[in-house]
Design a protein around this motif. Structure first.
Motif, PDB file in Angstrom:
ATOM      1  N   MET A   7      26.435  56.447  40.772  1.00  0.00           N
ATOM      2  CA  MET A   7      27.428  55.420  41.769  1.00  0.00           C
ATOM      3  C   MET A   7      28.130  55.787  42.879  1.00  0.00           C
ATOM      4  N   ASN A   8      27.707  55.221  44.901  1.00  0.00           N
ATOM      5  CA  ASN A   8      28.530  56.071  45.412  1.00  0.00           C
ATOM      6  C   ASN A   8      29.414  55.056  44.973  1.00  0.00           C
ATOM      7  N   GLN A   9      30.923  55.845  45.001  1.00  0.00           N
ATOM      8  CA  GLN A   9      32.216  54.703  44.911  1.00  0.00           C
ATOM      9  C   GLN A   9      32.644  54.458  46.733  1.00  0.00           C
ATOM     10  N   SER A  10      31.716  54.979  47.389  1.00  0.00           N
ATOM     11  CA  SER A  10      32.583  54.537  49.230  1.00  0.00           C
ATOM     12  C   SER A  10      32.673  53.268  49.001  1.00  0.00           C
ATOM     13  N   LYS A  11      32.573  52.425  48.496  1.00  0.00           N
ATOM     14  CA  LYS A  11      32.107  50.919  49.079  1.00  0.00           C
ATOM     15  C   LYS A  11      32.387  49.623  47.431  1.00  0.00           C
ATOM     16  N   LEU A  12      32.759  48.847  48.036  1.00  0.00           N
ATOM     17  CA  LEU A  12      33.159  47.968  46.462  1.00  0.00           C
ATOM     18  C   LEU A  12      32.020  47.922  46.367  1.00  0.00           C
ATOM     19  N   ILE A  13      31.334  47.815  45.045  1.00  0.00           N
ATOM     20  CA  ILE A  13      30.041  47.540  44.877  1.00  0.00           C
ATOM     21  C   ILE A  13      29.715  45.934  43.577  1.00  0.00           C
ATOM     22  N   PRO A  14      29.063  45.390  44.582  1.00  0.00           N
ATOM     23  CA  PRO A  14      28.375  44.183  44.265  1.00  0.00           C
ATOM     24  C   PRO A  14      27.797  43.591  43.042  1.00  0.00           C
ATOM     25  N   CYS A  15      28.177  42.864  42.745  1.00  0.00           N
ATOM     26  CA  CYS A  15      28.328  42.198  41.568  1.00  0.00           C
ATOM     27  C   CYS A  15      27.410  40.670  40.248  1.00  0.00           C
ATOM     28  N   ALA A  16      26.832  40.598  40.051  1.00  0.00           N
ATOM     29  CA  ALA A  16      26.591  38.659  39.634  1.00  0.00           C
ATOM     30  C   ALA A  16      27.047  38.540  38.621  1.00  0.00           C
ATOM     31  N   VAL A  17      28.010  37.345  38.091  1.00  0.00           N
ATOM     32  CA  VAL A  17      27.722  37.166  36.592  1.00  0.00           C
ATOM     33  C   VAL A  17      26.942  36.483  36.681  1.00  0.00           C
ATOM     34  N   PHE A  18      26.270  35.750  35.284  1.00  0.00           N
ATOM     35  CA  PHE A  18      25.322  34.556  34.837  1.00  0.00           C
ATOM     36  C   PHE A  18      26.315  34.466  34.257  1.00  0.00           C
ATOM     37  N   GLY A  19      26.278  33.020  33.605  1.00  0.00           N
ATOM     38  CA  GLY A  19      27.297  32.128  32.943  1.00  0.00           C
ATOM     39  C   GLY A  19      28.080  32.100  33.117  1.00  0.00           C
ATOM     40  N   ALA A  20      28.763  32.477  34.372  1.00  0.00           N
ATOM     41  CA  ALA A  20      30.080  32.109  35.139  1.00  0.00           C
ATOM     42  C   ALA A  20      31.050  30.314  35.194  1.00  0.00           C
ATOM     43  N   SER A  21      30.256  29.707  34.288  1.00  0.00           N
ATOM     44  CA  SER A  21      31.212  28.871  34.155  1.00  0.00           C
ATOM     45  C   SER A  21      31.455  28.841  32.347  1.00  0.00           C
ATOM     46  N   GLY A  22      30.768  29.701  31.436  1.00  0.00           N
ATOM     47  CA  GLY A  22      32.033  29.834  30.095  1.00  0.00           C
ATOM     48  C   GLY A  22      33.274  30.280  29.953  1.00  0.00           C
ATOM     49  N   TYR A  23      33.902  30.488  28.997  1.00  0.00           N
ATOM     50  CA  TYR A  23      34.851  31.320  28.873  1.00  0.00           C
ATOM     51  C   TYR A  23      34.484  32.750  29.179  1.00  0.00           C
ATOM     52  N   SER A  24      33.598  33.469  28.385  1.00  0.00           N
ATOM     53  CA  SER A  24      33.947  34.630  28.708  1.00  0.00           C
ATOM     54  C   SER A  24      33.152  35.211  30.520  1.00  0.00           C
ATOM     55  N   GLY A  25      32.506  34.580  30.534  1.00  0.00           N
ATOM     56  CA  GLY A  25      31.994  34.146  31.805  1.00  0.00           C
ATOM     57  C   GLY A  25      32.638  34.500  33.244  1.00  0.00           C
ATOM     58  N   VAL A  26      34.219  33.284  33.064  1.00  0.00           N
ATOM     59  CA  VAL A  26      34.794  33.163  34.021  1.00  0.00           C
ATOM     60  C   VAL A  26      36.304  34.466  33.677  1.00  0.00           C
ATOM     61  N   GLU A  27      36.145  34.483  32.063  1.00  0.00           N
ATOM     62  CA  GLU A  27      36.865  35.768  32.154  1.00  0.00           C
ATOM     63  C   GLU A  27      36.704  37.326  33.151  1.00  0.00           C
ATOM     64  N   LEU A  28      35.089  37.000  33.180  1.00  0.00           N
ATOM     65  CA  LEU A  28      33.870  38.206  33.678  1.00  0.00           C
ATOM     66  C   LEU A  28      34.296  38.334  35.153  1.00  0.00           C
ATOM     67  N   VAL A  29      34.307  36.886  35.822  1.00  0.00           N
ATOM     68  CA  VAL A  29      34.850  36.454  37.275  1.00  0.00           C
ATOM     69  C   VAL A  29      35.509  37.014  37.908  1.00  0.00           C
ATOM     70  N   TRP A  30      37.193  36.460  36.718  1.00  0.00           N
ATOM     71  CA  TRP A  30      38.133  36.831  37.438  1.00  0.00           C
ATOM     72  C   TRP A  30      38.876  38.362  37.458  1.00  0.00           C
ATOM     73  N   LEU A  31      38.335  38.914  36.008  1.00  0.00           N
ATOM     74  CA  LEU A  31      38.719  40.578  36.521  1.00  0.00           C
ATOM     75  C   LEU A  31      37.441  41.302  37.110  1.00  0.00           C
ATOM     76  N   LEU A  32      37.024  41.541  37.657  1.00  0.00           N
ATOM     77  CA  LEU A  32      35.818  41.259  38.691  1.00  0.00           C
ATOM     78  C   LEU A  32      36.549  41.038  39.789  1.00  0.00           C
ATOM     79  N   HIS A  33      36.655  39.609  40.298  1.00  0.00           N
ATOM     80  CA  HIS A  33      37.487  39.365  41.494  1.00  0.00           C
ATOM     81  C   HIS A  33      38.889  40.208  41.628  1.00  0.00           C
ATOM     82  N   ASN A  34      39.883  40.857  40.608  1.00  0.00           N
ATOM     83  CA  ASN A  34      40.824  41.568  41.161  1.00  0.00           C
ATOM     84  C   ASN A  34      40.412  42.896  41.013  1.00  0.00           C
ATOM     85  N   HIS A  35      38.750  43.357  40.923  1.00  0.00           N
ATOM     86  CA  HIS A  35      38.754  44.983  39.980  1.00  0.00           C
ATOM     87  C   HIS A  35      39.073  45.519  41.750  1.00  0.00           C
ATOM     88  N   PRO A  36      38.642  47.199  41.598  1.00  0.00           N
ATOM     89  CA  PRO A  36      39.525  47.903  42.679  1.00  0.00           C
ATOM     90  C   PRO A  36      37.489  48.060  43.575  1.00  0.00           C
TER      91      PRO A  36
END
Length: 339
Positions: free
Chosen positions: A1-30
């Motif tokens: 994968m090309n690292q020259s720009k941010l990689i767009p992603c989707a979190v399915f099940g984002a309202s659950g405990y593991s899902g919101v942790e994923l959202v937060w980690l990815l939100h803060n990911h460079p």
């Protein structure tokens, strides 16, 4: 994968405990950008902070109900999908996302077991057949090539057991069965309201002795039969596991300690501790802490990890880092936890 720009992603099940942790980690990911957070089609669109007020002013993601007719539009924007969904829902959705061109990191048990009969017995539905084998993503022990369409993220209990025993699999007494005795916080049961995990009802107790679906996953990973005794703890998050195993004749304590240090010397998220770890050391972090004791021919390994981070969301992001060629701990050390 090309690292020259941010990689767009989707979190399915984002309202659950593991899902919101994923959202937060990815939100803060460079390297990642959370383009979508999806919830059940039965929920309305709402800000993530409406469910988790602690994210107010920190994450403005709008959670959207998932409908299959969104697949085309999402596929045009998203390259990586993280599934924090019920097992059968993931089994149905993952092939569609792969066909649409996305790479999928699945946190459910839908694709972890290699034996179809074992899967049917453990999860109660037929496992979908995919064109390529699905790698089991035990992060410290898998070597992703960066072209796999789907990666199965291990369960929280199996991550603890495997971390404890993988370095010494060849040193265990043949035909002996290790014992995994583990206690998990109530967040491991998910966000849905259940009487046995409510504050007034929860109490330390063993459950599913010898029948928990993670036992098959552990046996597959370790290549041996074992006894798994899970417990529900009176705390919110974390897993503390004590693993017992018989060593083969002639194996010394020095050899065991050396095996652990060699296995994890270059793994920054596994910490070998001088004393048995406490949950307070790991809750809200991506680390797994390990302490090793040898008493005669008996091996005792104490393991502590956060079931929502190293046991779920953080391990998924760790695997995604490996997939795209980033350092294993990238984006994981400073985000913190949500719940």
């Amino acid at each position: 994968m090309n690292q020259s720009k941010l990689i767009p992603c989707a979190v399915f099940g984002a309202s659950g405990y593991s899902g919101v942790e994923l959202v937060w980690l990815l939100h803060n990911h460079p390297q990642f950008n959370v383009a979508y957070g999806f919830t059940s089609s039965a929920r309305p669109a709402e800000p993530i902070a409406a469910l988790y007020p602690q994210l107010a002013g920190r994450c403005d993601l709008i959670l959207q109900p998932w409908h299959p007719n969104l697949l085309g539009a999402v596929a045009q924007q998203v390259r990586v999908a993280f599934l924090a969904l019920p097992h059968q829902t993931s089994a149905e959705l993952a092939p569609l996302l792969i066909k649409a061109g996305m790479t999928v990191f699945d946190l459910s048990g839908a694709f972890r077991l290699q034996d179809a009969k074992q899967h049917q017995a453990a999860y109660g539905f037929k496992q979908p057949h995919l064109a390529q084998p699905v790698p089991y993503g035990l992060a410290e022990w898998v070597d992703l090539q960066g072209d796999e369409p789907l990666i199965a993220v291990p369960g929280c209990y199996p991550t603890a057991a495997a971390t404890a025993l993988m370095p010494v699999r060849a040193m265990l007494k043949p035909d002996s069965a290790p014992i995994v005795n583990a206690v998990s916080g109530v967040s491991g049961a998910g966000r849905a309201a259940q009487a046995h995990t409510s504050f007034c009802e929860v109490s330390l107790q063993a459950y599913a002795i010898g029948t928990h679906r993670h036992q098959a996953e552990m046996a597959q990973t370790l290549g041996c039969e074992l006894l798994f005794v899970p417990h529900l703890g009176s705390f919110k998050r974390g897993i503390l596991a004590t693993v017992y195993a018989q060593l083969a004749a002639g194996v010394s304590a020095h050899q065991v300690q050396q095996a652990f240090h060699q296995a994890y010397a270059d793994q920054p998220l596994v910490r070998i501790c001088q004393t048995p770890p406490k949950l307070a050391q790991v809750v809200g972090t991506p680390y797994v802490d390990v302490h090793v004791t040898v008493i005669g021919s008996q091996l005792v390994v104490s393991v502590a990890l956060d079931n929502l981070q190293k046991g779920a969301a953080a391990q998924a992001v760790q695997l995604a880092n490996q997939y795209i060629g980033l350092p294993t701990e990238c984006g994981l050390l400073h985000a913190g936890a949500v719940i």
